[in-house]
Design an enzyme around this catalytic site. Structure first.
Site, PDB file in Angstrom:
ATOM      1  N   LEU A 153      10.905   1.444   7.569  1.00  0.00           N
ATOM      2  CA  LEU A 153      10.396   1.886   6.284  1.00  0.00           C
ATOM      3  C   LEU A 153      11.213   3.066   5.795  1.00  0.00           C
ATOM      4  O   LEU A 153      11.559   3.969   6.563  1.00  0.00           O
ATOM      5  CB  LEU A 153       8.924   2.288   6.414  1.00  0.00           C
ATOM      6  CG  LEU A 153       8.241   2.671   5.097  1.00  0.00           C
ATOM      7  CD1 LEU A 153       8.116   1.456   4.181  1.00  0.00           C
ATOM      8  CD2 LEU A 153       6.873   3.285   5.363  1.00  0.00           C
TER       9      LEU A 153
ATOM     10  N   LYS B 203       6.677  -1.766   2.003  1.00  0.00           N
ATOM     11  CA  LYS B 203       5.460  -1.202   2.601  1.00  0.00           C
ATOM     12  C   LYS B 203       4.271  -2.149   2.385  1.00  0.00           C
ATOM     13  O   LYS B 203       3.411  -1.924   1.533  1.00  0.00           O
ATOM     14  CB  LYS B 203       5.165   0.184   2.021  1.00  0.00           C
ATOM     15  CG  LYS B 203       4.187   1.012   2.864  1.00  0.00           C
ATOM     16  CD  LYS B 203       4.113   2.432   2.352  1.00  0.00           C
ATOM     17  CE  LYS B 203       3.085   3.261   3.111  1.00  0.00           C
ATOM     18  NZ  LYS B 203       3.489   3.544   4.496  1.00  0.00           N
TER      19      LYS B 203
ATOM     20  N   TYR C 233       0.831  -1.206   0.000  1.00  0.00           N
ATOM     21  CA  TYR C 233       0.000   0.000   0.000  1.00  0.00           C
ATOM     22  C   TYR C 233       0.862   1.251   0.000  1.00  0.00           C
ATOM     23  O   TYR C 233       2.052   1.215   0.294  1.00  0.00           O
ATOM     24  CB  TYR C 233      -0.964   0.005   1.187  1.00  0.00           C
ATOM     25  CG  TYR C 233      -0.365   0.428   2.511  1.00  0.00           C
ATOM     26  CD1 TYR C 233      -0.590   1.696   3.033  1.00  0.00           C
ATOM     27  CD2 TYR C 233       0.443  -0.445   3.248  1.00  0.00           C
ATOM     28  CE1 TYR C 233      -0.047   2.088   4.255  1.00  0.00           C
ATOM     29  CE2 TYR C 233       0.981  -0.072   4.464  1.00  0.00           C
ATOM     30  CZ  TYR C 233       0.740   1.201   4.955  1.00  0.00           C
ATOM     31  OH  TYR C 233       1.285   1.587   6.146  1.00  0.00           O
TER      32      TYR C 233
ATOM     33  N   GLU D 117      11.608   2.685  14.663  1.00  0.00           N
ATOM     34  CA  GLU D 117      10.686   3.728  14.210  1.00  0.00           C
ATOM     35  C   GLU D 117       9.427   3.689  15.060  1.00  0.00           C
ATOM     36  O   GLU D 117       9.334   2.900  16.001  1.00  0.00           O
ATOM     37  CB  GLU D 117      10.347   3.549  12.732  1.00  0.00           C
ATOM     38  CG  GLU D 117       9.755   2.184  12.393  1.00  0.00           C
ATOM     39  CD  GLU D 117       9.601   1.965  10.895  1.00  0.00           C
ATOM     40  OE1 GLU D 117       9.464   2.954  10.152  1.00  0.00           O
ATOM     41  OE2 GLU D 117       9.592   0.788  10.470  1.00  0.00           O
TER      42      GLU D 117
END
Length: 286
Positions: free
Chosen positions: A204, A147, A33, A179
């Site tokens: 990411l 992702k 996505y 993260e």
């Protein structure tokens, strides 16, 4: 009023859009996505999102469902059909549908969908107060640079953070922060250096992250890409997260302990202003 969504070549009212129960996005989370912010009906940081979409799809062997020119047209069209002035466009591509099996056919036709969400990306009320986070072990799969829609661990962790009275979670692995649940995490040291985790499969490769680093000089900030711990973050002057949904969002505490003054930092807010101005100047309209 029902939104108009895009599904496999069709524009449909949201309640008429149906995906097979055998879709591998549903049975195996076998899907990619992307999220693009919209302000004034224009697309922000769009080229970076398309580049990452192609990279993620290639990494797991799903073909691009449409060409790049058509993809851009679809983004403009979904904005127009839903009258989006400020908000987000979600795009998802799954491998496709067939009877459930760990092995998949290599000629599956991808399932491709898009929808919009109204969201105050500019006037986000959290900017004034900053957000609070709690630290948790990073239990996600190792290929976080892709992702995918494998977001269960992040969702459960964020729910746990909410139960603890915090806004979000930061993940820790081998003693270092990777993260946040859906954003990259950064600190600004007392010496005025922006420190962010170096790119690897541990996190990411954020599009907003990359843009912010490119603009750091305009905020009179040098930057370093390296690992850092929760302890170093708590000793920093400021902290913030970056994402397509939050742009640059101040972080004011970790595990109930204040970062700096416990208020959004001046450098963070300046960087947010610079980022927004730059992206609005380069936003893509029809």
């Amino acid at each position: 009023m029902s939104r108009i969504v895009y599904l496999n070549g069709q524009w449909l009212p949201e309640d008429e859009a149906k995906v097979s129960i055998f879709d591998r996005g549903y049975t195996f989370a076998d899907a990619i996505y992307e999220v693009t912010a919209v302000i004034g009906g224009k697309l922000l940081d769009y080229p970076g999102h398309v580049t990452r979409l192609k990279r993620s799809l290639e990494a797991i062997g799903i073909p691009m469902p449409v060409g790049e020119n058509e993809l851009l047209d679809l983004h403009h069209e979904i904005v127009a059909k839903n009258g989006v002035d400020e908000g987000l466009i979600y795009l998802q591509v799954s491998r496709g549908a067939e009877d459930r099996n760990f092995l998949y056919s290599e000629d599956l036709k991808p399932t491709f969908s898009m929808f919009t969400q109204a969201f105050p990306v500019l006037a986000n009320p959290k900017v004034e107060s900053g957000i609070t986070v709690v630290s948790m072990p990073d239990g996600r799969w190792v290929n976080r640079q892709i992702k995918t829609v494998q977001l269960l661990y992040s969702s459960l962790a964020k729910m746990e953070a909410k139960k603890q009275g915090a806004d979000d979670v930061i993940f820790v692995e081998d003693g270092f922060i990777t993260e946040a649940s859906s954003a990259n995490f950064h600190i600004i040291t007392r010496a005025g250096v922006l420190v962010t985790r170096h790119l690897s499969n541990a996190l990411l490769h954020g599009i907003t992250r990359g843009s912010v680093l490119g603009l750091a000089g305009k905020a009179d900030l040098q930057f370093e890409e390296r690992a850092f711990s929760v302890e170093e973050a708590l000793d920093a002057a400021e902290a913030f997260v970056t994402s397509a949904t939050n742009f640059v969002m101040p972080v004011v505490s970790i595990d109930g302990k204040a970062i700096g003054s416990g208020r959004p930092g001046a450098s963070t807010l300046k960087l947010r202003e610079i980022y927004i101005a730059d992206k609005l100047a380069h936003a893509i309209g029809r």
